[in-house]
Design an enzyme around this catalytic site. Structure first.
Site, short mmCIF file in Angstrom:
data_model
loop_
_atom_site.label_atom_id
_atom_site.label_comp_id
_atom_site.label_asym_id
_atom_site.label_seq_id
_atom_site.Cartn_x
_atom_site.Cartn_y
_atom_site.Cartn_z
N GLU A 1 0.79 -1.23 0.00
CA GLU A 1 0.00 0.00 0.00
C GLU A 1 0.82 1.28 0.00
O GLU A 1 0.32 2.32 -0.43
CB GLU A 1 -0.94 -0.01 1.22
N SER B 1 -47.24 -29.49 40.69
CA SER B 1 -46.66 -30.13 41.87
C SER B 1 -45.32 -29.57 42.29
O SER B 1 -44.79 -29.96 43.34
CB SER B 1 -46.53 -31.64 41.61
#
Length: 771
Positions: free
Chosen positions: A187, A467
Site C-alpha cells: 500500500e 406439583s
C-alpha cells in the site's frame, strides 16, 4: 548640455504595474487564505486525531473454561470449546491458538487473556483424560505445572453503537512484523520516508488519470487513506484530494509513523457484517478467519491486505475465486519487494482459502441469556455507555452446559412430538441451569430454538407450576418441628371442600388411586395430591405464602386451597430461584448472570459479588432436601436412579398441571441445579407429565454436563431415629412398620410402646447410623 526630457509613461506600462500590484496583493491574500484554511484544517484534524475515540460496542463474554485435575469434562466437549474459540488442530508442538490430541493426551497452547481479576499468560499445557475427567495437568516444565488453567472466554454478544461500526482495537505491539512489512510493501512502499504525500505515487496517478480522461486512480499514501477514512467522504474530486493532502501533511507533522500506522490498522474498512461495518484488521481477522491477527498465516494476511482496495469486490465469502486471485497478486508484490522468497510465493499462492466455519455472530445461539444480561446491565449503565464505551462484560454462561441443554432440547422435543403427532411443531420449552451453591446461571434457553428478539420463556412465560409447589408446602410444615416430621401421617383419601363462593372443590390424585394413611416422606415422593391438600389445610395458605416470599418470590400469591397443588403462575426463572434455596442448605443467593464489568483499558468498573442470606433454618433445609432425594430414589423421578446410579443421591421434583398442559422438572446434584418446562404457547393440552416430558430433557442435559452426588451429611441439628409408622413416637428396628428417618433435634418424639417388642417399651436412645 540640453536636458533629457522626462520619459512619459504610457497606458500599457501603468496597466502592467497595476496588474502586478493587484495580482501581488491577490496572491498574498490567497496565500494568507491558504495558510488560514490549512491552519483551520490542521486544528480540526489534530483535535480529532488526538482523541482517536471510536464508538466501541460492549463485548459480552461467557465464563472461561477452567482446566484442573479432577474436572469432569469429556474430551469431545473440550474440543468443541476449542473450536468455538478458533483454535486449530495440529499434529505436534502447537503454537498459540493451536492444540494437538493423541488418544487421551492433549497438548494445548493457550492465547492468554486479561480478565477482570487477573491476566492469564499464554502457555503450553498437557493434560490427560480418564473416564470423562482430567486426571493430569502439566506445564512445559515440571516446576511450572499449573494448578488451574483458564482458556480465554468466548465472546457471545455485543451491544452495538448506533454508528453501525465495529472493531477490535490493536496496539502497535500487537501488529505482527510480517503483517506490517506486507502492508507497507503493497500500500505505501515509501511510508517511512515521505511526509504524508508521495510525489512518485502522485505522478503515477496523474499519468493514469490523463490516459483515462478522468480520475480513476489515486496515489494515496497510508496517511492519505487514513484521512479519507476518518474525516472525508468517498467522493472523488480535486477539492477532496486537495483537503486530503493538506490533512495528511498535518498528521505527519505532529505524529510518529508508528502512531499513524496503528491508527490506520484500526480504522480501515474491510467489509460488512449484515448492517455492521467491519473496521480494522483486528476485527477483520476474527470475522474472516475466526482467529486473532497474530495467528494468521502469510496467505491469510495477504487476503486481508488485498481487500483494502475493494472489501465488497473481494469478499471471500461471496467471491472466493476473485478474492483468491487478488490474494495472489498481493503475494506476488510481496515476492517482488523481497518480503517473501520465490519458494514461499510458490507455496503460498498454491494454498486454498481457509475461512472460518459456522456462523460469525454467536448472539443468536445465546439470545435468551443475552436478553437477561442486557436487562441487568440497563439497571446500572446508560445505553450510550453500553454502545460506545468499549466495556467488557464477563458473565456466568458455561459453554459446555449451554451446549448440553441446547442439544437436549433439539433431540428430546422433536421425539416427544413424534410420539404425539397432533403436537408437531407446537411444543415449546425453557431450560435454566445454575450452580447449586453460587446461583451462577450456567445456561438459559428461552425456547426450543434460540432466536434474537424472540419470546424469552425462561424469563417471561408465567405458567401454573403444579406439583412443583409441594416441597414448599412440606417445608412450611417441617419448619414447625413440634407438629410435623418426615414420618408424620397424612390422610390420602378423597375430600371435598366448599369455597367462599359456595362451589365444592374435590382434588384427586393423578392416577385416581388413594393410599389412606401415608407418611409425609412417601406422600411427597409419590406426589399425592389428596395427602398434600390434607397437610395444606393443617398449616394454611397464608403460611405457605409467607414461605414463598421469604425464599424470594415477589409475585402475588392466591389465598385459596388450590395453591397447595400449584395453582399459581411462575416463570422458570422464578422457580429456579426458589429451588436454589433448597439446594443451597437454606441460603438464598440471587441468580447471577454477570460477574464483572471492566472498561476498554481493562480497569474494573463493577464486580457483581454474591449476596447470601439464610432464609431457611439448617434442619428444615436438610429435611426437605432428604424428601426430594426420595422423589428420585423411589418416587415419580425414579428413572434418574436407574440412569445415574453412580451419582446418587440426587434430588428433584416433577410437576404436572391440569389436563397435562405443563410439564415441569426441577432437579439438582451436588453441583448443578436445572429447571425444565415444556408446554404450548397457547396453553392448550400438551399431553405430557413432568416425568414423560421435562424429566427427559433434564436427563439428556445432565448426561453431558455430568453429575456429582449430593452431600447428605446432616447438620448437627439432625439425628436419625427409628419411629413408629405415624411418626409420633420413637421405635426400634424390629417394631412392625418402624421407619428410620432424620429428625429435627429441637423436637424428638417420646418413646412409644410397640407390639413387636417383647418388653413392650422402646428405649429412647438409638444408634444414629444409616441401616
Amino acid at each position: 548640455m540640453p536636458r533629457t526630457p522626462p520619459r512619459r509613461t504610457g497606458p500599457t506600462t501603468r496597466y502592467k504595474k497595476l496588474a502586478i500590484f493587484y495580482f501581488g496583493h491577490l496572491a498574498l491574500w490567497l496565500f494568507l487564505a491558504f495558510i488560514a484554511y490549512w491552519a483551520w484544517l490542521d486544528h480540526k484534524v489534530i483535535a480529532a486525531f488526538e482523541v482517536r475515540r471510536w464508538d466501541l460496542p460492549a463485548r459480552i463474554y461467557a465464563a472461561p473454561l477452567e482446566l484442573y485435575r479432577g474436572l469432569r469434562l469429556r474430551a469431545s466437549s473440550l474440543e468443541q470449546v476449542l473450536q468455538m474459540l478458533g483454535y486449530r488442530k495440529v499434529q505436534t508442538a502447537p503454537g498459540p491458538g493451536q492444540y494437538a490430541a493423541r488418544d487421551l493426551e492433549w497438548s494445548i497452547h493457550t492465547r492468554g487473556f486479561t480478565f477482570s481479576d487477573s491476566t492469564e499468560s499464554s502457555r503450553r499445557v498437557t493434560l490427560r483424560f480418564d473416564h470423562n475427567a482430567i486426571s493430569d495437568l502439566a506445564g512445559e516444565r515440571a516446576e511450572l505445572s499449573p494448578g488451574l488453567v483458564r482458556l480465554e472466554p468466548l465472546e457471545i454478544g455485543r451491544v452495538h453503537p448506533e454508528s453501525f461500526e465495529d472493531r477490535v482495537l490493536l496496539s502497535r505491539g500487537e501488529l505482527p512484523a510480517i503483517f506490517k512489512r506486507a502492508l507497507i510493501a503493497v500500500e505505501d512502499r515509501r511510508f517511512y520516508s515521505h511526509i504524508g504525500l508521495d510525489a512518485f505515487g502522485l505522478l503515477r496517478a496523474v499519468v493514469v488519470n490523463i490516459r483515462h480522461g478522468g480520475i480513476s486512480q489515486g496515489g494515496s499514501t497510508l496517511t492519505q487513506q487514513l484521512v479519507k477514512n476518518m474525516y472525508l467522504d468517498s467522493e472523488r474530486s480535486l477539492v477532496r484530494k486537495f483537503n486530503e493532502a493538506l490533512m495528511a501533511v498535518s498528521i505527519e507533522r505532529r505524529y510518529s509513523k508508528e502512531d499513524i500506522l496503528e491508527t490506520y490498522c484500526n480504522e480501515v474498512f474491510l467489509g460488512q457484517d449484515g448492517n455492521r461495518a467491519v473496521h480494522g484488521f483486528g476485527l477483520a481477522a476474527r470475522f474472516y478467519f475466526g482467529r486473532p491477527l497474530n495467528e494468521l498465516s502469510v496467505p491469510e494476511v495477504a487476503l486481508l491486505i488485498g481487500m483494502i482496495r475493494g472489501p465488497s469486490q473481494y469478499n471471500p465469502f461471496k467471491y472466493a475465486a476473485r478474492a483468491l486471485a487478488r490474494r495472489n497478486v498481493v503475494l506476488r508484490t510481496l515476492r517482488d519487494e523481497g518480503v517473501i522468497s520465490d519458494a514461499e510465493f510458490t507455496q503460498y499462492s498454491a494454498s486454498v482459502l481457509t475461512l472460518r466455519a459456522g456462523t460469525w455472530s454467536a448472539g443468536g445461539r445465546y439470545a435468551a441469556f443475552l436478553d437477561l444480561v442486557r436487562r441487568q446491565l440497563k439497571d446500572d449503565y446508560r445505553e450510550s455507555d453500553l454502545q460506545t464505551g468499549g466495556l467488557k462484560v464477563f458473565t456466568t454462561l458455561d459453554i459446555v452446559a449451554h451446549e448440553a441443554a441446547e442439544n437436549a432440547l433439539q433431540s428430546v422435543v422433536p421425539a416427544l412430538e413424534r410420539g404425539h403427532p397432533k403436537l408437531k411443531g407446537e411444543l415449546q420449552a425453557a431450560v435454566i441451569v445454575t450452580d447449586a451453591r453460587t446461583a451462577d446461571i450456567k445456561a438459559l434457553l428461552g425456547g426450543r430454538s434460540e432466536e434474537a428478539g424472540g419470546f424469552n420463556r425462561a424469563l417471561d412465560a408465567k405458567r401454573q407450576i403444579g406439583s412443583l409447589i409441594k416441597p414448599f408446602v412440606y417445608m412450611t410444615a417441617l419448619a414447625n418441628a413440634a407438629r410435623f416430621n418426615v414420618a408424620t401421617e397424612l390422610s390420602d383419601a378423597p375430600h371435598s371442600w366448599q369455597g367462599a363462593d359456595g362451589k365444592m372443590w374435590t382434588p384427586k390424585n393423578y392416577d385416581g388411586q388413594y393410599s389412606g394413611p401415608v407418611q409425609i416422606q412417601n406422600a411427597l415422593a409419590r406426589s399425592l395430591n389428596s395427602a398434600t391438600v390434607d397437610l395444606g389445610f393443617r398449616i394454611g395458605t397464608e403460611a405457605v405464602g409467607q414461605t414463598l416470599h421469604r425464599l424470594g418470590f415477589d409475585g402475588t400469591i392466591p389465598n385459596y386451597p388450590a395453591l397447595f397443588l400449584g395453582a399459581i403462575d411462575m416463570s422458570p426463572y422464578q422457580i429456579a430461584q426458589l429451588y436454589q434455596v433448597i439446594a443451597n442448605d437454606g441460603f438464598r443467593v440471587p441468580l447471577r448472570a454477570i460477574q464483572a464489568v471492566v472498561d476498554s483499558r481493562n480497569q474494573p468498573i463493577k464486580r457483581y459479588g454474591l449476596r447470601v442470606t439464610r432464609v431457611l433454618d439448617a434442619p428444615t433445609a436438610f429435611l426437605v432436601r432428604y424428601l426430594l432425594t426420595r422423589v428420585v430414589a423411589v418416587g415419580t423421578a425414579h428413572s434418574l436412579a436407574a440412569e445415574f446410579p453412580a451419582a446418587l443421591p440426587l434430588a428433584g421434583k416433577t410437576g404436572t398441571t391440569n389436563d397435562t398442559r405443563d410439564s415441569w422438572f426441577v432437579g439438582f446434584s451436588g453441583t448443578d441445579l436445572a429447571t425444565v418446562w415444556i408446554g404450548r404457547d397457547d396453553n392448550q393440552v400438551a399431553g405430557l407429565t413432568g416425568a414423560t416430558g421435562a424429566l427427559r430433557v433434564w436427563t439428556e442435559t445432565m448426561k453431558q454436563v455430568g453429575l456429582t452426588p449430593i452431600n447428605m451429611v446432616p447438620p448437627d441439628s439432625i439425628a436419625w431415629h427409628w419411629v413408629i409408622p405415624d411418626g409420633t413416637g420413637l421405635s426400634t428396628a424390629d417394631c412392625p412398620g418402624a421407619t428410620w428417618v432424620p429428625l429435627n433435634k429441637s423436637f424428638i418424639p417420646s418413646p412409644s410402646y410397640c407390639a413387636g417388642n417383647a418388653a413392650g417399651f422402646v428405649p429412647f436412645s438409638q444408634p444414629e447410623i444409616t441401616p
